[in-house]
Design a protein around this motif. Structure first.
Motif, mmCIF file in Angstrom:
data_model
loop_
_atom_site.group_PDB
_atom_site.id
_atom_site.type_symbol
_atom_site.label_atom_id
_atom_site.label_comp_id
_atom_site.label_asym_id
_atom_site.label_seq_id
_atom_site.Cartn_x
_atom_site.Cartn_y
_atom_site.Cartn_z
ATOM 1 N N UNK A 207 0.860 -1.356 -0.107
ATOM 2 C CA UNK A 207 0.148 -0.056 0.029
ATOM 3 C C UNK A 207 0.670 1.147 -0.013
ATOM 4 N N UNK A 208 1.626 1.390 0.921
ATOM 5 C CA UNK A 208 2.727 2.506 1.049
ATOM 6 C C UNK A 208 3.502 2.813 -0.104
ATOM 7 N N UNK A 209 3.815 1.614 -0.773
ATOM 8 C CA UNK A 209 4.650 1.893 -2.050
ATOM 9 C C UNK A 209 3.902 2.421 -3.156
ATOM 10 N N UNK A 210 2.579 2.006 -3.463
ATOM 11 C CA UNK A 210 1.928 2.218 -4.779
ATOM 12 C C UNK A 210 0.877 3.215 -4.548
ATOM 13 N N UNK A 211 0.230 3.538 -3.547
ATOM 14 C CA UNK A 211 -0.841 4.455 -3.649
ATOM 15 C C UNK A 211 -0.580 5.825 -3.893
ATOM 16 N N UNK A 212 -1.301 6.341 -4.584
ATOM 17 C CA UNK A 212 -1.096 7.976 -4.619
ATOM 18 C C UNK A 212 -1.517 8.727 -3.471
ATOM 19 N N UNK A 213 -0.983 9.754 -3.498
ATOM 20 C CA UNK A 213 -1.420 10.705 -2.295
ATOM 21 C C UNK A 213 -3.121 10.914 -2.492
ATOM 22 N N UNK A 214 -3.475 10.597 -0.885
ATOM 23 C CA UNK A 214 -5.045 10.489 -0.901
ATOM 24 C C UNK A 214 -5.653 9.298 -1.490
ATOM 25 N N UNK A 215 -4.610 8.117 -1.972
ATOM 26 C CA UNK A 215 -5.040 6.974 -2.437
ATOM 27 C C UNK A 215 -5.839 6.217 -1.426
ATOM 28 N N UNK A 216 -6.529 5.316 -1.929
ATOM 29 C CA UNK A 216 -7.076 4.238 -0.766
ATOM 30 C C UNK A 216 -7.180 2.691 -1.138
ATOM 31 N N UNK A 217 -7.374 1.938 -0.121
ATOM 32 C CA UNK A 217 -7.532 0.544 -0.355
ATOM 33 C C UNK A 217 -8.978 0.129 0.247
ATOM 34 N N UNK A 247 -20.551 -3.286 7.449
ATOM 35 C CA UNK A 247 -20.354 -4.506 8.203
ATOM 36 C C UNK A 247 -21.697 -5.262 7.902
ATOM 37 N N UNK A 248 -21.733 -6.505 7.850
ATOM 38 C CA UNK A 248 -22.704 -7.551 7.732
ATOM 39 C C UNK A 248 -22.424 -8.796 8.779
ATOM 40 N N UNK A 249 -23.431 -9.569 8.870
ATOM 41 C CA UNK A 249 -23.433 -10.743 9.827
ATOM 42 C C UNK A 249 -22.085 -11.511 9.458
ATOM 43 N N UNK A 250 -21.551 -11.607 8.260
ATOM 44 C CA UNK A 250 -20.424 -12.427 7.536
ATOM 45 C C UNK A 250 -19.191 -11.628 7.478
ATOM 46 N N UNK A 251 -19.320 -10.310 6.706
ATOM 47 C CA UNK A 251 -18.219 -9.529 6.341
ATOM 48 C C UNK A 251 -17.994 -8.265 6.769
ATOM 49 N N UNK A 252 -16.838 -7.966 6.712
ATOM 50 C CA UNK A 252 -16.457 -6.355 7.182
ATOM 51 C C UNK A 252 -15.941 -5.958 5.754
ATOM 52 N N UNK A 253 -16.242 -4.718 5.524
ATOM 53 C CA UNK A 253 -15.677 -3.927 4.333
ATOM 54 C C UNK A 253 -14.767 -2.886 4.809
ATOM 55 N N UNK A 254 -13.495 -2.967 4.785
ATOM 56 C CA UNK A 254 -12.777 -1.827 5.413
ATOM 57 C C UNK A 254 -12.078 -0.734 4.474
ATOM 58 N N UNK A 255 -12.200 0.485 4.832
ATOM 59 C CA UNK A 255 -11.655 1.718 3.784
ATOM 60 C C UNK A 255 -10.206 2.244 4.579
ATOM 61 N N UNK A 256 -9.054 1.985 3.903
ATOM 62 C CA UNK A 256 -7.883 2.550 4.266
ATOM 63 C C UNK A 256 -7.621 3.599 3.364
ATOM 64 N N UNK A 257 -7.464 4.731 3.970
ATOM 65 C CA UNK A 257 -7.001 5.919 3.269
ATOM 66 C C UNK A 257 -5.653 6.453 3.592
ATOM 67 N N UNK A 258 -4.771 6.845 2.786
ATOM 68 C CA UNK A 258 -3.581 7.430 2.835
ATOM 69 C C UNK A 258 -3.812 9.025 3.467
ATOM 70 N N UNK A 259 -2.918 9.149 4.542
ATOM 71 C CA UNK A 259 -3.024 10.256 5.234
ATOM 72 C C UNK A 259 -2.045 11.374 4.766
ATOM 73 N N UNK A 260 -0.971 10.888 3.931
ATOM 74 C CA UNK A 260 0.142 11.686 3.439
ATOM 75 C C UNK A 260 0.620 11.318 1.975
ATOM 76 N N UNK A 261 1.386 12.141 1.455
ATOM 77 C CA UNK A 261 2.084 11.507 0.087
ATOM 78 C C UNK A 261 3.025 10.664 0.465
ATOM 79 N N UNK A 262 3.283 9.917 -0.416
ATOM 80 C CA UNK A 262 4.596 8.847 -0.177
ATOM 81 C C UNK A 262 5.937 9.823 -0.349
ATOM 82 N N UNK A 263 6.803 9.167 0.410
ATOM 83 C CA UNK A 263 8.165 10.140 0.409
ATOM 84 C C UNK A 263 8.761 10.210 -1.035
ATOM 85 N N UNK A 264 9.143 11.418 -1.466
ATOM 86 C CA UNK A 264 9.765 11.361 -2.768
ATOM 87 C C UNK A 264 11.253 10.796 -3.014
#
Length: 264
Positions: A207-217, A247-264
């Motif tokens: 995630x840290x390597x390839x997500x753009x600034x404000x990218x999400x998973x 969230x359902x009885x069977x599953x969780x859907x999780x949102x991961x949001x980058x809080x900073x741009x990757x290091x240059x």
């Protein structure tokens, strides 16, 4: 039953178009298995995805149903039958997490429309195909099992999205397999990929390597899995925001949001 042809290895880190991969990657020599067309409805007025999927054996069905009903503990099943659910062939069937993720993206296309999407642990490619059908600019499907990539590529071709789908054999716990040409992406998607601590650490590094600034998973995880807290800790340590979106009885859907741009 169908006899499947000899395997042509998908070189780690090499990116192939789906049509090319469908021709080049085949199954292990002499392997025979029962396959079926698996139809996945995407929701009202969204059509469906049809993929080739392996039918679960009776024993596998009993194990999965036992975990869901509480008859078996997930930890015990993993301990006693871990090899059955890991390695080559593990992704030859469609899992509920992938179906839920595909339906979510189809109903909420703004998450992927006109964006570069990476699907990790793609299996049959269900979520990646849904992302492409929902308007993604480009979808890169990743899995460490080349036989899975061959099937996912065929499924992309059969569902009419091969022109926007590429494949690469990648083990995200091993940086040596990461494509050298891998570009930054807007969103990473994955279903049922949080199955041990080493995988989670590698996934967050990816995630840290390839997500753009404000990218999400967006990750969908079965309720019976027990590594979500560890995943949250690793995400937050890497300066990602972790939130349960659905969230359902069977599953969780999780949102991961980058809080900073990757290091240059």
């Amino acid at each position: 039953r169908v006899a499947l042809a000899a395997i042509v290895a998908a070189d780690p880190g090499v990116v192939r178009g789906a049509a090319q991969a469908a021709m080049e990657i085949a199954m292990p020599e002499g392997f025979e298995e029962l396959w079926e067309d698996f139809k996945i409805p995407l929701g009202p007025n969204k059509g469906e995805i049809v993929v080739q999927s392996r039918v679960q054996t009776k024993e596998e069905q009993e194990l999965v149903e036992g975990v869901a009903s509480g008859t078996h503990k997930a930890q015990d099943v993993v301990s006693e039958h871990g090899e059955r659910f890991a390695g080559t062939g593990n992704g030859w069937q469609v899992f509920p997490s992938s179906i839920f993720l595909a339906q979510f993206l189809s109903q909420c296309p703004s998450f992927v429309k006109d964006k570069v999407v990476v699907e990790v642990g793609c299996g049959m490619g269900v979520a990646g195909i849904a992302a492409a059908k929902a308007g993604a600019k480009e979808v890169l499907m990743l899995d460490k099992d080349p036989t899975v990539l061959g099937l996912a590529a065929r499924n992309a071709v059969d569902n009419g999205v091969a022109d926007r789908v590429k494949m690469s054999e990648v083990d995200w716990t091993d940086r040596a397999t990461w494509p050298k040409s891998l570009k930054m992406c807007d969103i990473i998607i994955g279903g049922d990929v949080l199955y041990n601590e080493a995988v989670i650490r590698g996934l967050v590094d990816f995630f840290d390597e390839v997500l753009t600034d404000q990218g999400r998973a967006i990750v969908v995880d079965p309720r019976e899995r027990y590594y979500r807290n560890y995943f949250r800790e690793q995400c937050e340590a890497a300066n990602f925001e972790y939130k349960t979106m659905l969230e359902t009885p069977e599953l969780f859907l999780v949102n991961i949001l980058r809080l900073r741009a990757p290091d240059a």
